[in-house]
Write a protein that holds these residues in place. Structure first.
Motif, short mmCIF file in Angstrom:
data_model
loop_
_atom_site.label_atom_id
_atom_site.label_comp_id
_atom_site.label_asym_id
_atom_site.label_seq_id
_atom_site.Cartn_x
_atom_site.Cartn_y
_atom_site.Cartn_z
N PRO A 17 0.81 -1.23 0.00
CA PRO A 17 0.00 0.00 0.00
C PRO A 17 0.84 1.27 0.00
CG PRO A 17 -0.77 -1.57 1.66
CD PRO A 17 0.55 -2.06 1.19
N TRP A 18 2.13 1.14 0.30
CA TRP A 18 3.01 2.31 0.37
C TRP A 18 3.97 2.37 -0.81
CZ3 TRP A 18 1.03 5.28 3.93
CH2 TRP A 18 0.31 4.69 4.95
N PHE A 19 3.61 1.67 -1.87
CA PHE A 19 4.41 1.67 -3.09
C PHE A 19 3.80 2.67 -4.08
CE2 PHE A 19 5.39 -0.18 -7.33
CZ PHE A 19 6.77 -0.10 -7.27
N ALA A 20 4.64 3.52 -4.68
CA ALA A 20 4.17 4.56 -5.61
C ALA A 20 4.62 4.22 -7.02
CB ALA A 20 4.71 5.92 -5.18
N LEU A 92 20.82 -0.30 -11.38
CA LEU A 92 19.82 0.63 -10.86
C LEU A 92 19.10 -0.05 -9.71
CD1 LEU A 92 18.29 3.32 -11.08
CD2 LEU A 92 16.69 2.19 -12.63
N GLY A 93 19.39 0.42 -8.49
CA GLY A 93 18.75 -0.18 -7.33
C GLY A 93 17.29 0.20 -7.22
N PHE A 110 5.86 7.85 1.01
CA PHE A 110 5.96 6.77 0.03
C PHE A 110 7.38 6.56 -0.50
CE2 PHE A 110 1.51 7.81 0.13
CZ PHE A 110 0.87 6.60 -0.09
N ILE A 111 8.29 7.48 -0.24
CA ILE A 111 9.59 7.44 -0.91
C ILE A 111 10.43 6.23 -0.51
CG2 ILE A 111 11.79 8.64 -1.25
CD1 ILE A 111 10.28 11.26 -1.08
N ILE A 112 10.74 6.11 0.77
CA ILE A 112 11.60 5.00 1.21
C ILE A 112 10.91 3.65 1.03
CG2 ILE A 112 12.90 4.04 3.15
CD1 ILE A 112 14.10 6.57 1.89
N PRO A 113 9.61 3.49 1.37
CA PRO A 113 8.97 2.21 1.10
C PRO A 113 9.03 1.80 -0.38
CG PRO A 113 7.63 3.47 2.62
CD PRO A 113 8.72 4.39 2.15
N THR A 114 8.86 2.77 -1.29
CA THR A 114 8.93 2.47 -2.72
C THR A 114 10.34 2.06 -3.12
OG1 THR A 114 7.12 4.01 -3.21
CG2 THR A 114 8.56 3.41 -5.04
N ILE A 115 11.34 2.72 -2.56
CA ILE A 115 12.74 2.36 -2.83
C ILE A 115 13.04 0.97 -2.29
CG2 ILE A 115 15.13 2.88 -2.17
CD1 ILE A 115 14.33 5.88 -2.35
N VAL A 116 12.62 0.71 -1.06
CA VAL A 116 12.87 -0.59 -0.45
C VAL A 116 12.20 -1.70 -1.26
CG1 VAL A 116 12.34 -2.03 1.59
CG2 VAL A 116 13.23 0.30 1.88
#
Length: 382
Positions: A17-20, A92-93, A110-116
């Motif tokens: 739900p926290w993915f953008a 590209l991580g 949403f930034i860090i959850p999307t990166i993770v």
């Protein structure tokens, strides 16, 4: 346990739900919005080369590279180009392109959850470490995201590894687009603190961040090694002119013609030449003054002094660039009536949008109204 078998775990499922998805560097075209683009061939060469070298340096180079520049100077274009390059090298991580046009893409939450979420399939040890994170506790506290959701799991996964591989790169574009005046500066501050706590703390991971020179972001980035800081105004004027011209041509030229009177590619280029020369003289077209003159000309043509009806068009324009979330025509119509007792006139809104076809568009994906480029919003709000 293989990573692909772990996505159903409570830890990973809680991230969804926290993915953008619209914040990924190559998401726009697939989502029906204006496609992001790479740099014009043979431009930005020195900068691109410098960033590629930085990303490959495993010695003492800064783990964070900050690219700054005013709106319209090509930061996102550079970021897109490098995302393509690093993805082709399987380095590209993750990417997160902040944008005011999308609720998730403009939210720090949403930034860090999307990166993770993007890093999970890259590293099995990291994916296993994330499973142990109490997502339901960490996510609401956005100040904990960098340390609890990214740094600690990455350190746990990579801390015991001895092999030296080229680092993965995480790209965060347009940090200043994050909603909330201090959210962008706070995020970069936390990243800097996390990677500087120990030279090997985030071994195997580097961050490329772009933003406008927001005073608070500029202050936080003052601690970054000067070799890993680049300001877009450092680009040679000739190169800036060429790439800026090409960028303006692709962002705006295809929409200069009225729907009933299409222009050829040569006519579009001639029209842009005229617009750029109007009140600009020999100024660089991708400078703020050049863009301002271009937008002034577009609005002058779009808003002739034909009577009181033009006020509706102005209200449509102002509403589009100031509302917190993108609106559909039916959302917008009740907001721009002369009197609250009047019935909403969607036809009038559509007619107004037609006048602004060079700077505004309706996405076929969600039927919402967007600006083609964030520099236009800056122009209106300045």
């Amino acid at each position: 346990m293989h990573v692909e078998n772990m996505y159903g775990s409570s830890g990973h499922a809680a991230l969804l739900p926290w993915f953008a998805p619209k914040a990924l560097f190559n998401a726009d075209a697939a989502a029906g919005g204006p496609a992001r683009r790479a740099c014009t061939e043979n431009t930005r060469g020195e900068l691109i080369s410098r960033l590629k070298q930085w990303a490959c340096d495993t010695s003492n180079s800064s783990p964070i590279f900050w690219l700054s520049g005013m709106a319209g100077t090509g930061k996102s274009t550079v970021a897109y180009t490098l995302c393509q390059h690093w993805r082709s090298e399987h380095r590209l991580g993750a990417s997160f392109f902040c944008s005011r046009n999308d609720e998730k893409a403009r939210s720090r939450t949403f930034i860090i959850p999307t990166i993770v979420r993007q890093l999970l399939p890259i590293s099995s040890p990291f994916a296993r470490s994330v499973v142990d994170v109490d997502i339901d506790v960490v996510i609401p506290a956005s100040d904990c995201h960098v340390e609890e959701l990214l740094v600690k799991p990455w350190l746990s996964a990579m801390g015991s590894k001895s092999e030296e591989k080229l680092p993965m790169v995480v790209v965060i574009d347009a940090l200043d687009e994050i909603e909330g005046n201090d959210h962008g500066p706070q995020l970069i501050k936390q990243l800097i603190q996390a990677v500087s706590a120990s030279e090997t703390r985030l071994r195997g991971l580097k961050f490329f961040v772009t933003s406008r020179p927001h005073p608070r972001i500029k202050e936080e980035c003052s601690s970054i090694d000067g070799k890993a800081v680049y300001r877009m105004e450092e680009i040679a004027p000739k190169e800036a002119v060429e790439d800026g011209y090409s960028s303006m041509l692709q962002l705006l030229c295809t929409t200069f013609a009225l729907p009933t009177f299409p222009l050829s590619a040569r006519q579009q280029q001639k029209r842009l030449d005229t617009l750029l020369k109007s009140g600009v003289g020999a100024k660089v077209p991708n400078s703020e003054h050049g863009i301002d003159s271009l937008y002034n000309t577009i609005l002058t043509q779009a808003l002739p002094n034909i009577g009181p009806e033009v006020e509706t068009s102005k209200r449509v324009l102002y509403a589009v660039v100031t509302t917190r979330r993108p609106l559909t025509v039916s959302d917008l119509a009740p907001l721009v009536v002369d009197d609250t007792t009047e019935e909403a006139d969607e036809e009038a809104v559509c007619n107004s949008l037609g006048l602004f076809h060079a700077v505004l568009y309706i996405s076929p994906r969600d039927k919402c109204i967007y600006t083609y480029h964030k520099s236009f919003t800056d122009f209106i709000l300045d």
